[in-house]
Design an enzyme around this catalytic site. Sequence first.
Site, PDB file in Angstrom:
ATOM      1  N   ASP A   1       0.821  -1.215   0.000  1.00 23.97           N
ATOM      2  CA  ASP A   1       0.000   0.000   0.000  1.00 23.97           C
ATOM      3  C   ASP A   1       0.851   1.259   0.000  1.00 23.97           C
ATOM      4  OD1 ASP A   1      -2.365  -1.324  -0.104  1.00 23.97           O
ATOM      5  OD2 ASP A   1      -2.937  -0.988   1.983  1.00 23.97           O
TER       6      ASP A   1
ATOM      7  N   HIS B   1      -3.594   9.227   7.256  1.00 24.87           N
ATOM      8  CA  HIS B   1      -3.431   7.904   7.886  1.00 24.87           C
ATOM      9  C   HIS B   1      -2.069   7.696   8.529  1.00 24.87           C
ATOM     10  CE1 HIS B   1      -7.245   6.570   6.355  1.00 24.87           C
ATOM     11  NE2 HIS B   1      -6.875   6.661   5.089  1.00 24.87           N
TER      12      HIS B   1
ATOM     13  N   GLY C   1      -2.054   3.438   4.543  1.00 18.36           N
ATOM     14  CA  GLY C   1      -3.051   3.943   3.607  1.00 18.36           C
ATOM     15  C   GLY C   1      -2.541   4.959   2.607  1.00 18.36           C
TER      16      GLY C   1
ATOM     17  N   ASP D   1     -13.021  13.016   3.916  1.00 17.47           N
ATOM     18  CA  ASP D   1     -12.555  11.865   3.151  1.00 17.47           C
ATOM     19  C   ASP D   1     -13.466  10.683   3.465  1.00 17.47           C
ATOM     20  OD1 ASP D   1     -10.707   9.429   2.691  1.00 17.47           O
ATOM     21  OD2 ASP D   1      -9.379  11.041   2.061  1.00 17.47           O
TER      22      ASP D   1
ATOM     23  N   HIS E   1     -12.550   7.751   4.035  1.00 19.28           N
ATOM     24  CA  HIS E   1     -11.867   6.926   5.042  1.00 19.28           C
ATOM     25  C   HIS E   1     -11.711   7.701   6.349  1.00 19.28           C
ATOM     26  CE1 HIS E   1     -10.475   5.280   1.116  1.00 19.28           C
ATOM     27  NE2 HIS E   1     -10.729   4.143   1.725  1.00 19.28           N
TER      28      HIS E   1
ATOM     29  N   ASP F   1     -12.327  11.155  -2.352  1.00 19.62           N
ATOM     30  CA  ASP F   1     -12.822   9.793  -2.569  1.00 19.62           C
ATOM     31  C   ASP F   1     -14.228   9.609  -2.018  1.00 19.62           C
ATOM     32  OD1 ASP F   1     -11.940  10.025   0.032  1.00 19.62           O
ATOM     33  OD2 ASP F   1     -10.529   8.363  -0.060  1.00 19.62           O
TER      34      ASP F   1
ATOM     35  N   TYR G   1      -9.386   8.954  -6.128  1.00 22.53           N
ATOM     36  CA  TYR G   1      -8.692   7.999  -6.993  1.00 22.53           C
ATOM     37  C   TYR G   1      -9.275   7.908  -8.395  1.00 22.53           C
ATOM     38  CZ  TYR G   1      -7.052   7.270  -2.363  1.00 22.53           C
ATOM     39  OH  TYR G   1      -6.538   7.518  -1.114  1.00 22.53           O
TER      40      TYR G   1
END
Length: 487
Positions: free
Chosen positions: A116, A158, A166, A193, A195, A281, A320
């Site tokens: 990642d 992250h 991340g 975000d 996430h 995202d 993304y």
Amino acid sequence: MDPSSAGAGGNSLASASCGDAQKRRVCYFYDPEVGNYYYGQGHPMKPHRVRMTHALLAHYGLLAPAKMQVLRPLPARDRDLCRFHSDDYVAFLRAVTPETQLDQIRSLRRFNVGEDCPVFDGLYAYCQTYAGASVGAAVKLNHGTHDIAINWSGGLHHAKKSEASGFCYVNDIVLAILELLKLHERVLYIDIDIHHGDGVEEAFYTTNRVMTVSFHKFGDYFPGTGDIRDIGYSEGKYYCLNVPLDDGIDDDSYQSIFKPIIGKVMEMYRPGAVVLQCGADSLSGDRLGCFNLSGKGHAECVKFMRSFNVPLLLLGGGGYTIRNVARCWCYETGVALGEELREKLPYNEYYEYFGPEYSLFVAASNMENRNTNKQLEEIKCNILDNLSKLQHAPSVQFEERIPETKLPEPDEDQEDPDERHDPDSDMVLDDHKPMGHSARSLIHNIEVKREITESETKDQHGKRLTTEHKGPEPMADDLGSSKQAPI
């Protein structure tokens, strides 16, 4: 529900002092090299999206000096990064290369660098660039020369103290917040975000000087944290808010919960500065996301925060489907400037990316919204109940205020000529120590890694699931915290 009415209480706070039509002083940080960094074939994170954003801004005419100040950031140095990150982790990032990584297998595992978060050419320079931009933007806000500062290459939320995560290596957000804390008693961090903003939450979990609010997909989804029951610990209890959402949330549903919660946060917490992570995202059609926000719905969060007329730092983050990311951040730059941008995209070097519609606006789809009105109302009531347990900020008696006289301008005549800063970057380093302790000492005493008080369990993916977190109390000398109220 009409999103404009969802947060009337919060917006009324701002309207008394400043309307949305008032011009803001905006600075924008951009390094032309940032688009050259490449995570590797097939990797979803593409810094090239920041270059595409910049191209759109240029062709919309937003880079003109009359619109905003455009600055090239000074790269962050080792000691800047070590204000939060551990020395050995920073040394590893500086030394590792694609050619030498196979000789450092143990370190790769220790620091979670691999699939990642791959090693790629220029990795450390990339970290220096985006982190330097965020810290430089925070310094501009501290100096009072700008109302809004923007760094679309930042927002990598992250990264942990000694660990990549991340797609994030250095947590520029934590570094920027530490810079803002030199001047402001309280800083608010908001994360839109998809996430959970776990790295930022973890860094400030035990202090009331930073409130973190994250709106994110929760469930079997990376990073697996951000339960509504995670509310902070010790002096930080109730200063951490998590808003867990499900697939397909649309503009109306999102604003029906965002505006009431953030409006109440602004009323109760009264931050001196706000950091808004604008991860794209959460837009409809994202390669890794599952929300259904339009570009305008996403930007409504920026517009709402702008209306409070509090120093505002706008950062990037995830995103993304890069043609959507570039359009989103271009539009949100326009919102920050108070500029209405035409829907038809101007011709630019990446024009073919935006076909066939060639529109600035990212449209929502017809995907199912799994967030029911009842669920959202329950989440909102839970969060507002936690906020009701805070003391009202204006009545706070602060034990310690950071003296503004201890924020001197750097004296270049006293500096090592080889260490002088680019005057446009305006970066303030540890040398001045306005708080009496270095920011690195501050964050070290917070002990970023939380201890787990209840037994840990892991799901089939190896994610740590916890219901309660515990960490040592913040050092009063470092944080200036009071048991009575936030500072």
